[in-house]
Design a protein around this motif. Structure first.
Motif, mmCIF file in Angstrom:
data_model
loop_
_atom_site.group_PDB
_atom_site.id
_atom_site.type_symbol
_atom_site.label_atom_id
_atom_site.label_comp_id
_atom_site.label_asym_id
_atom_site.label_seq_id
_atom_site.Cartn_x
_atom_site.Cartn_y
_atom_site.Cartn_z
ATOM 1 N N SER A 22 0.847 -1.139 0.204
ATOM 2 C CA SER A 22 -0.185 -0.002 -0.163
ATOM 3 C C SER A 22 1.299 1.134 0.630
ATOM 4 C CB SER A 22 -0.970 0.267 1.283
ATOM 5 O OG SER A 22 -1.714 -1.053 1.365
ATOM 6 N N ALA A 23 0.840 2.053 -0.650
ATOM 7 C CA ALA A 23 1.376 3.646 -1.063
ATOM 8 C C ALA A 23 1.056 4.625 0.023
ATOM 9 C CB ALA A 23 0.880 3.972 -2.181
ATOM 10 N N TYR A 48 5.404 -0.346 3.626
ATOM 11 C CA TYR A 48 5.002 0.164 2.373
ATOM 12 C C TYR A 48 5.378 0.280 1.293
ATOM 13 C CZ TYR A 48 1.231 -0.276 6.208
ATOM 14 O OH TYR A 48 0.951 -0.595 7.317
ATOM 15 N N LEU A 86 -2.252 4.479 -8.652
ATOM 16 C CA LEU A 86 -2.045 4.833 -7.680
ATOM 17 C C LEU A 86 -3.486 4.710 -7.342
ATOM 18 C CD1 LEU A 86 0.637 5.430 -5.777
ATOM 19 C CD2 LEU A 86 0.447 3.131 -6.199
ATOM 20 N N TYR A 89 -4.695 5.590 -0.976
ATOM 21 C CA TYR A 89 -2.736 5.923 -0.674
ATOM 22 C C TYR A 89 -2.943 6.274 0.828
ATOM 23 C CZ TYR A 89 -3.366 9.325 -5.146
ATOM 24 O OH TYR A 89 -4.197 9.791 -5.510
#
Length: 268
Positions: A22-23, A48, A86, A89
């Motif tokens: 996950s960003a 991450y 993405l 985030y």
């Protein structure tokens, strides 16, 4: 950690990219750049994907105007995120970076998994603060080096200025690389930003506040009422100043990591 560029409005914007998962997007403050997050990015990248952006006129990113509004800076964040496909985030913003995160959240409320206001505020500048910004702009035009050398140490608690003398010296060296246009454009952008406190009450975004009792830039008494807003789900109050990522490095990093981990678990 890889160094990358994207063209936004015909202007080179620099960022770094590290890790997987996950960003988490890290946004620096005024007179800072993405290097401020070096320690944080290294730790967070263990779990991450971490993207650290040089906002326009800072670090290795060029200027694209004479006023860099928080909305325009937020558009840079969106452009980089979209470039990497993405969808959602976490956004962490120190000081001015927090203003950018709020502008982003207002425009795209369903995108941030969370926003961390790291020594930042949802309030607009007061009339008094706007006058201070105008004075600062005048000084930057006349004596940019003096402005930088005076401003950065004042972000620290008085006793911290001796303890972190080396770090302050490094920050000043980095800030002195900035173009005068970049400094002024950021000051103008901060001065004109609107109040976004409504996001703390009505948005779907969970917030973490990190604030300092001895913050001379954002006095604690003005931050404290925001801490009880319904979407502020976590908070850290330190005993130091505006530069918690240095003055309270481990405590702030631990709090930020736990917060992001908890949000991720909720999304699992």
């Amino acid at each position: 950690m890889s160094s990358k560029f994207i063209s936004h409005r015909g202007t080179p914007i620099h960022y770094t990219d590290a890790g997987r998962g996950s960003a988490v997007i890290l946004l620096h403050g005024f007179l800072e750049n993405s290097t401020m997050w070096k320690d944080y990015a290294a730790e967070l990248a263990k779990s991450y994907r971490v993207i650290c952006i040089d906002l326009p006129g800072h670090g290795k990113s060029d200027c694209f105007g004479y006023v860099h509004s928080m909305d325009e800076m937020a558009a840079v964040v969106k452009a980089i995120a979209d470039h990497h496909h993405l969808k959602r985030y976490h956004i962490v913003g120190h000081s001015m970076g927090g203003y950018v995160a709020l502008a982003f959240g207002e425009k795209h409320p369903d995108v941030p998994k969370s926003i961390t206001l790291f020594h930042s505020t949802a309030l607009a500048d007061s009339d008094e603060k706007k006058v201070d910004r105008s004075r600062a702009i005048k000084l930057v035009k006349e004596q940019p080096e003096a402005f930088v050398k005076h401003s950065l140490p004042m972000l620290f608690r008085s006793k911290s200025r001796k303890i972190y003398r080396t770090e302050i010296k490094g920050m000043i060296a980095e800030a002195l690389k900035m173009p005068v246009q970049g400094i002024i454009a950021a000051l103008e952008g901060m001065k004109e930003r609107p109040d976004r406190e409504v996001l703390l009450h009505l948005s779907p975004i969970p917030f973490l506040f990190i604030t300092g009792k001895r913050d001379t830039v954002l006095p604690f008494e003005k931050i404290e009422p925001q801490l009880s807003a319904p979407m502020v789900v976590d908070r850290l109050i330190t005993e130091n100043g505006h530069m918690g990522f240095i003055e309270d490095r481990d405590l702030c990093l631990e709090t930020l990591t736990y917060f992001i981990n908890d949000i991720e678990k909720a999304h699992a």
